[in-house]
Design a protein around this motif. Structure first.
Motif, PDB file in Angstrom:
ATOM      1  N   THR A 279      47.293  46.338  -4.527  1.00  0.00           N
ATOM      2  CA  THR A 279      46.631  45.170  -3.940  1.00  0.00           C
ATOM      3  C   THR A 279      46.780  43.922  -4.799  1.00  0.00           C
ATOM      4  O   THR A 279      47.077  42.831  -4.294  1.00  0.00           O
ATOM      5  CB  THR A 279      45.129  45.471  -3.732  1.00  0.00           C
ATOM      6  N   VAL A 280      46.524  44.065  -6.100  1.00  0.00           N
ATOM      7  CA  VAL A 280      46.630  42.914  -6.999  1.00  0.00           C
ATOM      8  C   VAL A 280      48.105  42.688  -7.287  1.00  0.00           C
ATOM      9  O   VAL A 280      48.723  43.399  -8.067  1.00  0.00           O
ATOM     10  CB  VAL A 280      45.862  43.159  -8.321  1.00  0.00           C
ATOM     11  N   GLY A 281      48.682  41.706  -6.624  1.00  0.00           N
ATOM     12  CA  GLY A 281      50.105  41.437  -6.761  1.00  0.00           C
ATOM     13  C   GLY A 281      50.387  39.951  -6.836  1.00  0.00           C
ATOM     14  O   GLY A 281      49.536  39.155  -7.242  1.00  0.00           O
ATOM     15  N   THR A 282      51.571  39.599  -6.412  1.00  0.00           N
ATOM     16  CA  THR A 282      51.972  38.195  -6.478  1.00  0.00           C
ATOM     17  C   THR A 282      51.092  37.304  -5.601  1.00  0.00           C
ATOM     18  O   THR A 282      51.003  36.110  -5.836  1.00  0.00           O
ATOM     19  CB  THR A 282      53.440  38.041  -6.047  1.00  0.00           C
TER      20      THR A 282
ATOM     21  N   GLU B 132      43.955  42.947   1.299  1.00  0.00           N
ATOM     22  CA  GLU B 132      44.375  43.997   2.240  1.00  0.00           C
ATOM     23  C   GLU B 132      43.224  44.700   2.943  1.00  0.00           C
ATOM     24  O   GLU B 132      43.394  45.813   3.462  1.00  0.00           O
ATOM     25  CB  GLU B 132      45.275  45.026   1.532  1.00  0.00           C
ATOM     26  N   SER B 133      42.055  44.091   2.986  1.00  0.00           N
ATOM     27  CA  SER B 133      40.929  44.689   3.709  1.00  0.00           C
ATOM     28  C   SER B 133      41.237  44.725   5.199  1.00  0.00           C
ATOM     29  O   SER B 133      41.498  43.700   5.808  1.00  0.00           O
ATOM     30  CB  SER B 133      39.653  43.869   3.464  1.00  0.00           C
TER      31      SER B 133
ATOM     32  N   GLY C 284      37.271  47.056  -4.967  1.00  0.00           N
ATOM     33  CA  GLY C 284      38.639  46.564  -5.051  1.00  0.00           C
ATOM     34  C   GLY C 284      38.775  45.169  -4.482  1.00  0.00           C
ATOM     35  O   GLY C 284      39.441  44.301  -5.069  1.00  0.00           O
ATOM     36  N   THR C 285      38.146  44.922  -3.341  1.00  0.00           N
ATOM     37  CA  THR C 285      38.178  43.586  -2.730  1.00  0.00           C
ATOM     38  C   THR C 285      37.421  42.592  -3.587  1.00  0.00           C
ATOM     39  O   THR C 285      37.838  41.434  -3.744  1.00  0.00           O
ATOM     40  CB  THR C 285      37.564  43.651  -1.315  1.00  0.00           C
ATOM     41  N   PHE C 286      36.305  43.022  -4.155  1.00  0.00           N
ATOM     42  CA  PHE C 286      35.525  42.148  -5.037  1.00  0.00           C
ATOM     43  C   PHE C 286      36.356  41.717  -6.241  1.00  0.00           C
ATOM     44  O   PHE C 286      36.415  40.533  -6.588  1.00  0.00           O
ATOM     45  CB  PHE C 286      34.257  42.881  -5.488  1.00  0.00           C
TER      46      PHE C 286
END
Length: 463
Positions: free
Chosen positions: A72-75, A276-277, A304-306
């Motif tokens: 999820t944590v990407g560019t 990506e939620s 993860g979204t937080f």
């Protein structure tokens, strides 16, 4: 031209209707769950490190979260935030927050259903995700929807989110920052990914659990120091975020100005694309977590979204706004680099290169697992080596491919993943609520017993 056609389809898929469906699902689930993203966030954050990790599963909850964050944590946390602010002005950041707020309820629901309906595959490993809770939860007649999700998942992993876009971000960044040939970088990254991914989930999750916390801390420290150096500008930046969110943003410098609808659309679209939620990717690995309570993993997944949007995207956004570079002519990674350069000078390219490389590399290994689980659902465990080899070949070929059409196609199938998943979330919302109540009732009973036990101990000591 093909690219023009794909771009038109992409604009339709990622049009207002999908954004409304994504956010609307989050709003609906938030209401049904009593806004647990607020009420239960402290417990969720505590569970990241103190979950009991009892029950069936392949990896502990922390590794499951790190693997999900790896993908999820990407560019998007660097480039996507810059693009949103360039298009919609500072107010776009507010709408990213709003999308993340409701997206937390969506991500909770995905994690909950993933554990509830997970299966054990022919190799004895846990298999789960939207394709399973669509088929097992909604019923066999919905299997075509599950198959559609799996196909879109494989295409997203192989064509864009997992391979070409990430590899090109890494090679271009290292070439610009350190002058290393794109072909050399591509070869090294491909070899590393092959070693990690052929080790399966244990290898992927172990790597993610080491890299993800490190890269998050590094980026957090760098951006917080930057904001501390520019603390006097923070109040004005926050004011621009709030006023721009409801009024649009007037033209400033090289910035053409943004109407209110463009501000809203830019923030929501990029926010959802980043965390990506609702897309259905994260529950694929959430299913493998060691827990016997679906709602417990839902809480952990929710963080993860937080972390992705409320923390990392906010730090990037405020850095860009405080620096004032959003009114200039740069965009994407160049804009973020220009922002860092206002305080870090010649160190800025190195900071951005390291951040982009770590963010993109972890996305590659995370999306490899997502695509593999989708492949297994369609073709069985015996064919997994075929998928892994194909994934490595596409990854190694990334620097030789013309990406315009691939990026557009990847964006399309990424958006199409969401539709089957959102249908399942809405259709199974009653199951989500029931599992949530069951878990919190269990906690209440456990806490009451613990309190009574402590009272008896104190009483016996007093005697």
């Amino acid at each position: 031209m093909l690219v023009d056609v794909l771009n038109q389809i992409d604009s339709i898929v990622w049009g207002p209707w999908l954004l409304i469906l994504l956010v609307g699902t989050g709003v609906f689930l938030s209401c049904r769950l009593g806004f647990l993203q607020v009420m239960k966030l402290p417990r969720a954050l505590k569970l990241i490190f103190f979950a009991r990790n009892k029950g069936d599963g392949d990896i502990d909850s922390f590794k499951a979260l790190c693997t999900a964050l790896a993908a999820t944590v990407g560019t998007g946390n660097i480039v996507g935030v810059a693009t949103a602010i360039k298009l919609g002005g500072p107010g776009a950041l507010f709408w990213m927050w709003l999308a993340a707020f409701f997206g937390m309820a969506t991500k909770f629901s995905e994690g909950c259903l993933a554990v509830k309906f997970r299966q054990v595959d022919a190799d004895g490993n846990i298999a789960g995700g939207p394709m399973y809770y669509i088929e097992m939860g909604l019923g066999k007649k919905w299997k075509p929807l599950a198959i559609a999700f799996a196909l879109f998942g494989i295409m997203t992993a192989m064509l864009g989110s997992g391979t070409t876009t990430q590899m090109n971000a890494i090679t271009a960044s290292i070439n610009a920052g350190f002058g290393v040939s794109t072909y050399i970088t591509c070869a090294i990254i491909t070899i590393l990914v092959a070693i990690i991914t052929f080790g399966g989930l244990q290898s992927i999750s172990k790597t993610a659990s080491k890299i993800v916390p490190a890269m998050a801390v590094i980026y957090f420290v760098v951006t917080v120091i930057f904001l501390g150096m520019n603390a006097s500008e923070l109040p004005h930046a926050i004011s621009e975020v709030i006023t721009g969110a409801f009024n649009g943003t007037a033209a400033a410098g090289g910035f053409a100005g943004a109407g209110l609808m463009l501000t809203i659309r830019s923030g929501i679209a990029r926010g959802l694309y980043s965390n990506e939620s609702g897309l259905g990717s994260a529950p694929i690995v959430a299913a493998a977590a060691k827990t016997k309570w679906p709602a417990e993993q839902g809480l952990i997944s929710m963080t993860g979204t937080f972390i992705d949007t409320i923390i990392i995207c906010t730090l990037t956004g405020l850095t860009i706004i405080v620096s004032g570079v959003w009114t200039g002519t740069t965009n994407g990674a160049e804009m973020t680099q220009a922002a860092f350069a206002t305080s870090y000078g010649s160190l800025a390219p190195f900071i951005l290169t390291i951040s982009l490389t770590l963010f993109a590399f972890t996305t590659i290994i995370g999306w490899n697992y997502y695509g593999e689980r989708c492949w297994e659902y369609l073709f069985g465990t015996k064919t997994i080596p075929i998928y892994r080899i194909g994934y490595i070949i596409v990854l190694a070929s990334a620097v030789f491919l013309k990406l315009e059409a691939i990026w557009a196609l990847a964006d399309i199938v990424n958006g199409l993943m969401a539709i089957p998943n959102l249908i399942a979330l809405l259709g199974l919302s009653g199951v989500i609520v029931a599992e949530t109540k069951k878990y919190f009732n269990h906690l209440s009973i456990r806490d009451a017993k613990l309190k009574a036990y402590k009272a008896r101990r104190l009483a016996s000591k007093a005697k």
